[in-house]
Design a protein around this motif. Structure first.
Motif, PDB file in Angstrom:
ATOM      1  N   ARG A  12      35.793   9.859  67.263  1.00 59.14           N
ATOM      2  CA  ARG A  12      35.207  10.697  68.291  1.00 59.14           C
ATOM      3  C   ARG A  12      35.898  12.056  68.391  1.00 59.14           C
ATOM      4  O   ARG A  12      37.037  12.228  67.968  1.00 59.14           O
ATOM      5  CB  ARG A  12      35.228   9.988  69.644  1.00 59.14           C
ATOM      6  CG  ARG A  12      36.615   9.727  70.196  1.00 59.14           C
ATOM      7  CD  ARG A  12      36.534   8.937  71.498  1.00 59.14           C
ATOM      8  NE  ARG A  12      35.770   9.675  72.507  1.00 59.14           N
ATOM      9  CZ  ARG A  12      35.031   9.092  73.434  1.00 59.14           C
ATOM     10  NH1 ARG A  12      34.942   7.776  73.493  1.00 59.14           N
ATOM     11  NH2 ARG A  12      34.378   9.825  74.322  1.00 59.14           N
ATOM     12  N   LEU A  57      31.502   6.961  67.306  1.00 56.91           N
ATOM     13  CA  LEU A  57      31.152   8.280  66.788  1.00 56.91           C
ATOM     14  C   LEU A  57      30.720   9.195  67.929  1.00 56.91           C
ATOM     15  O   LEU A  57      29.817  10.017  67.780  1.00 56.91           O
ATOM     16  CB  LEU A  57      30.034   8.163  65.746  1.00 56.91           C
ATOM     17  CG  LEU A  57      30.360   7.349  64.491  1.00 56.91           C
ATOM     18  CD1 LEU A  57      29.141   7.256  63.582  1.00 56.91           C
ATOM     19  CD2 LEU A  57      31.537   7.942  63.728  1.00 56.91           C
ATOM     20  N   THR A  58      31.366   9.075  69.063  1.00 54.74           N
ATOM     21  CA  THR A  58      31.055   9.903  70.219  1.00 54.74           C
ATOM     22  C   THR A  58      31.511  11.341  69.980  1.00 54.74           C
ATOM     23  O   THR A  58      32.676  11.571  69.647  1.00 54.74           O
ATOM     24  CB  THR A  58      31.750   9.354  71.480  1.00 54.74           C
ATOM     25  OG1 THR A  58      31.354   8.001  71.689  1.00 54.74           O
ATOM     26  CG2 THR A  58      31.405  10.183  72.702  1.00 54.74           C
ATOM     27  N   THR A 100      31.177  13.302  67.581  1.00 53.15           N
ATOM     28  CA  THR A 100      31.860  13.327  66.284  1.00 53.15           C
ATOM     29  C   THR A 100      31.374  14.447  65.383  1.00 53.15           C
ATOM     30  O   THR A 100      32.129  14.927  64.531  1.00 53.15           O
ATOM     31  CB  THR A 100      31.658  11.970  65.572  1.00 53.15           C
ATOM     32  OG1 THR A 100      32.299  10.950  66.346  1.00 53.15           O
ATOM     33  CG2 THR A 100      32.261  11.969  64.180  1.00 53.15           C
ATOM     34  N   ILE A 129      21.463  13.053  62.865  1.00 57.03           N
ATOM     35  CA  ILE A 129      20.925  11.702  62.968  1.00 57.03           C
ATOM     36  C   ILE A 129      20.141  11.340  61.719  1.00 57.03           C
ATOM     37  O   ILE A 129      20.139  10.190  61.273  1.00 57.03           O
ATOM     38  CB  ILE A 129      20.052  11.540  64.242  1.00 57.03           C
ATOM     39  CG1 ILE A 129      19.751  10.053  64.501  1.00 57.03           C
ATOM     40  CG2 ILE A 129      18.787  12.348  64.152  1.00 57.03           C
ATOM     41  CD1 ILE A 129      20.949   9.235  64.833  1.00 57.03           C
ATOM     42  N   LEU A 146      22.824  10.630  59.101  1.00 57.66           N
ATOM     43  CA  LEU A 146      23.512   9.396  59.471  1.00 57.66           C
ATOM     44  C   LEU A 146      22.637   8.188  59.179  1.00 57.66           C
ATOM     45  O   LEU A 146      23.140   7.125  58.787  1.00 57.66           O
ATOM     46  CB  LEU A 146      23.881   9.438  60.952  1.00 57.66           C
ATOM     47  CG  LEU A 146      24.863   8.369  61.432  1.00 57.66           C
ATOM     48  CD1 LEU A 146      26.201   8.501  60.726  1.00 57.66           C
ATOM     49  CD2 LEU A 146      25.061   8.481  62.936  1.00 57.66           C
ATOM     50  N   LEU A 173      28.139   0.247  68.527  1.00 57.15           N
ATOM     51  CA  LEU A 173      27.980   1.563  67.906  1.00 57.15           C
ATOM     52  C   LEU A 173      27.800   2.596  69.015  1.00 57.15           C
ATOM     53  O   LEU A 173      26.866   2.510  69.813  1.00 57.15           O
ATOM     54  CB  LEU A 173      26.770   1.580  66.972  1.00 57.15           C
ATOM     55  CG  LEU A 173      26.441   2.929  66.311  1.00 57.15           C
ATOM     56  CD1 LEU A 173      27.607   3.431  65.475  1.00 57.15           C
ATOM     57  CD2 LEU A 173      25.181   2.815  65.457  1.00 57.15           C
ATOM     58  N   GLU A 174      28.704   3.579  69.053  1.00 55.60           N
ATOM     59  CA  GLU A 174      28.674   4.610  70.084  1.00 55.60           C
ATOM     60  C   GLU A 174      28.326   5.956  69.463  1.00 55.60           C
ATOM     61  O   GLU A 174      29.036   6.452  68.592  1.00 55.60           O
ATOM     62  CB  GLU A 174      30.022   4.678  70.797  1.00 55.60           C
ATOM     63  CG  GLU A 174      30.396   3.359  71.468  1.00 55.60           C
ATOM     64  CD  GLU A 174      31.635   3.470  72.340  1.00 55.60           C
ATOM     65  OE1 GLU A 174      31.628   4.335  73.248  1.00 55.60           O
ATOM     66  OE2 GLU A 174      32.589   2.725  72.106  1.00 55.60           O
ATOM     67  N   LEU A 175      27.213   6.558  69.936  1.00 52.94           N
ATOM     68  CA  LEU A 175      26.709   7.816  69.381  1.00 52.94           C
ATOM     69  C   LEU A 175      26.432   8.845  70.475  1.00 52.94           C
ATOM     70  O   LEU A 175      25.598   9.721  70.306  1.00 52.94           O
ATOM     71  CB  LEU A 175      25.420   7.553  68.584  1.00 52.94           C
ATOM     72  CG  LEU A 175      25.567   6.734  67.305  1.00 52.94           C
ATOM     73  CD1 LEU A 175      24.194   6.350  66.756  1.00 52.94           C
ATOM     74  CD2 LEU A 175      26.350   7.507  66.252  1.00 52.94           C
ATOM     75  N   ASN A 190      26.253  13.815  71.123  1.00 51.06           N
ATOM     76  CA  ASN A 190      26.099  14.395  69.789  1.00 51.06           C
ATOM     77  C   ASN A 190      24.941  15.385  69.676  1.00 51.06           C
ATOM     78  O   ASN A 190      24.593  15.811  68.579  1.00 51.06           O
ATOM     79  CB  ASN A 190      25.930  13.293  68.746  1.00 51.06           C
ATOM     80  CG  ASN A 190      27.255  12.660  68.356  1.00 51.06           C
ATOM     81  OD1 ASN A 190      28.195  13.351  67.986  1.00 51.06           O
ATOM     82  ND2 ASN A 190      27.333  11.339  68.461  1.00 51.06           N
ATOM     83  N   LEU A 203      23.563   5.701  73.111  1.00 55.60           N
ATOM     84  CA  LEU A 203      23.016   7.013  72.755  1.00 55.60           C
ATOM     85  C   LEU A 203      22.984   7.923  73.973  1.00 55.60           C
ATOM     86  O   LEU A 203      22.140   8.812  74.084  1.00 55.60           O
ATOM     87  CB  LEU A 203      21.611   6.856  72.179  1.00 55.60           C
ATOM     88  CG  LEU A 203      21.554   6.353  70.732  1.00 55.60           C
ATOM     89  CD1 LEU A 203      20.199   5.763  70.404  1.00 55.60           C
ATOM     90  CD2 LEU A 203      21.896   7.474  69.758  1.00 55.60           C
ATOM     91  N   ASN A 233      22.666  12.770  75.150  1.00 53.33           N
ATOM     92  CA  ASN A 233      22.075  13.525  74.053  1.00 53.33           C
ATOM     93  C   ASN A 233      20.886  14.316  74.601  1.00 53.33           C
ATOM     94  O   ASN A 233      20.788  14.521  75.814  1.00 53.33           O
ATOM     95  CB  ASN A 233      21.666  12.593  72.912  1.00 53.33           C
ATOM     96  CG  ASN A 233      22.857  12.180  72.057  1.00 53.33           C
ATOM     97  OD1 ASN A 233      23.453  12.990  71.366  1.00 53.33           O
ATOM     98  ND2 ASN A 233      23.206  10.897  72.107  1.00 53.33           N
TER      99      ASN A 233
END
Length: 407
Positions: A144, A171-172, A174, A185, A188, A203-205, A208, A232, A235
């Protein structure tokens, strides 16, 4: 004196027993034991780095300037049996191949016991495809708060292809900030299509700046067969998607779409959410829901679904009436969700508008005549001269018309 000492010992023992029964105290005791363990272990980084501690099982580096952009400088002081490794707050723009150890058949550091790796807040922009490929027992990876630019060149593939035991990937915030987060995205999604993270559960996104989460991107998550929690949040998603492939994300229990840009929920999203057998929690708060006729289907689904949606936290950002702003979505009735309709103008209105038009035209004509009156007079005089004189002239010898008529 001996009695007082015994009393203190008994009280101390009782306090420890009380702490054992308290979750906070248990964590506190674990922290104390961890610190004692570090303090009694040999520090292999001492004298080489100012802000690093390197013991047999733990590596801790925070804001270490002596790394000078090269994490491989640490490899000389890390032991093969390290279990937890944290390197944060340093400037490490690139993770080259074998950044955190070599493979078993290669010479050098082998970190087969490593389970926890935190590389957050290091300004990482480039990651080699084999930076993390020799960590078979890694369970938690935190990347992150970096500036990763996902690359698809030949040496930049397979980012997560050899971490088969990974359970938690953070992946906060990131990725590198760009004008369109959809680029990340999309790239990814291709990375996940070639991964073997079949044991990944979290899974942390978040944070982003993803502007879209397309169906193809959602379907790429199907490779994560053990995924339970997907974050998510924070965002810019206005159209959330869930995969439509058969037998996909069957273990998903929690999904967080809060703090995005959703005004309504797509029909496909709601239908797929109902198809996920184990889904238990969907978070949708802090989205700008528009409480008008477009929200009817969403409102019906929120009232009928058995899924644990945080319904009470869903608020209107606008809608049919200005008073709806800030109100809970489900505090409105179905009849409240209306849209403005243009009514046909009445005969009185038509007459009024027609009268105004004629009045404007008339006033304009009058104003024109007044302003150009001199020119108009001149034109009239010229026109008069050109027209022949049509006055009646009697014949000589006749006094009047009547005389001519008599003859």
């Amino acid at each position: 004196m001996a009695i007082a000492t015994q009393v203190r010992l008994k009280l101390g023992f009782c306090n420890i027993l009380w702490c054992v029964n308290s979750k906070m105290c248990v964590k506190f005791l674990i922290l104390i034991l961890f610190c004692v363990h570090i303090s009694t272990s040999k520090d292999y980084c001492k004298g080489h780095f100012d802000n690093c501690i390197c013991t047999d099982e733990v590596v801790e580096c925070h804001h270490e300037q002596k790394l000078n952009g090269d994490i491989t400088k640490l490899l000389h002081y890390i032991q093969d049996n390290v279990v937890n490794m944290t390197v944060t707050g340093s400037y490490i723009p690139e993770l080259p191949a074998n950044s955190v150890g070599s493979c078993k058949h290669e010479s050098g550091l082998v970190l087969h016991q490593l389970k926890y790796l935190d590389l957050s807040n290091n300004s990482i922009s480039n990651i080699h495809g084999k930076s993390l490929h020799c960590l078979p027992n890694l369970e938690i990876l935190i990347l992150r708060d970096n500036a990763w630019q996902v690359d698809r060149s030949p040496d930049k593939t397979g980012y997560f292809s050899s971490v088969s035991n990974l359970k938690h990937l953070d992946l906060t915030n990131t990725f590198d900030e760009v004008w369109n987060g959809s680029i990340h995205i999309t790239k990814l999604a291709r990375v996940f299509n070639e991964t073997d993270m079949t044991k990944l559960e979290i899974l942390e996104l978040g944070y982003n700046e993803f502007f879209s989460f397309s169906l193809s991107a959602a379907n790429s998550f199907c490779q994560l067969t053990s995924l339970k929690k997907l974050n998510l949040t924070h965002n810019n998603l206005d159209q959330p998607s869930l995969p439509n492939q058969k037998d996909c994300l069957e273990n998903l229990t929690h999904i967080d779409f809060s703090y995005n840009k959703m005004a309504v929920l797509p029909r496909e999203f709601m239908d797929k959410a109902e198809d996920l057998r184990d889904i238990k929690v969907i978070k949708l708060d802090n989205n700008p829901f528009q409480c008008d006729c477009g929200l009817v289907e969403t409102w019906k689904w929120l009232n009928s679904t058995k899924i644990n949606v945080n319904k009470k936290e869903l608020l209107c950002a606008g809608g049919y009436h200005s008073s709806y702003k800030g109100k809970p979505v489900l505090s409105l009735s179905l009849s409240d969700l209306r849209c403005e309709q243009l009514e046909a103008p009445s005969n009185t209105a038509v007459k009024a508008v027609t009268g105004i038009i004629f009045a404007v035209v008339g006033l304009t004509l009058i104003a024109f005549l007044i302003v150009h009156r001199n020119k108009i007079r001149l034109v009239c005089k010229k026109w008069k001269k050109r027209v022949p004189n049509m006055r009646f002239r009697s014949h000589q010898g006749y006094a009047s018309v009547q005389e001519v008529a008599v003859i």
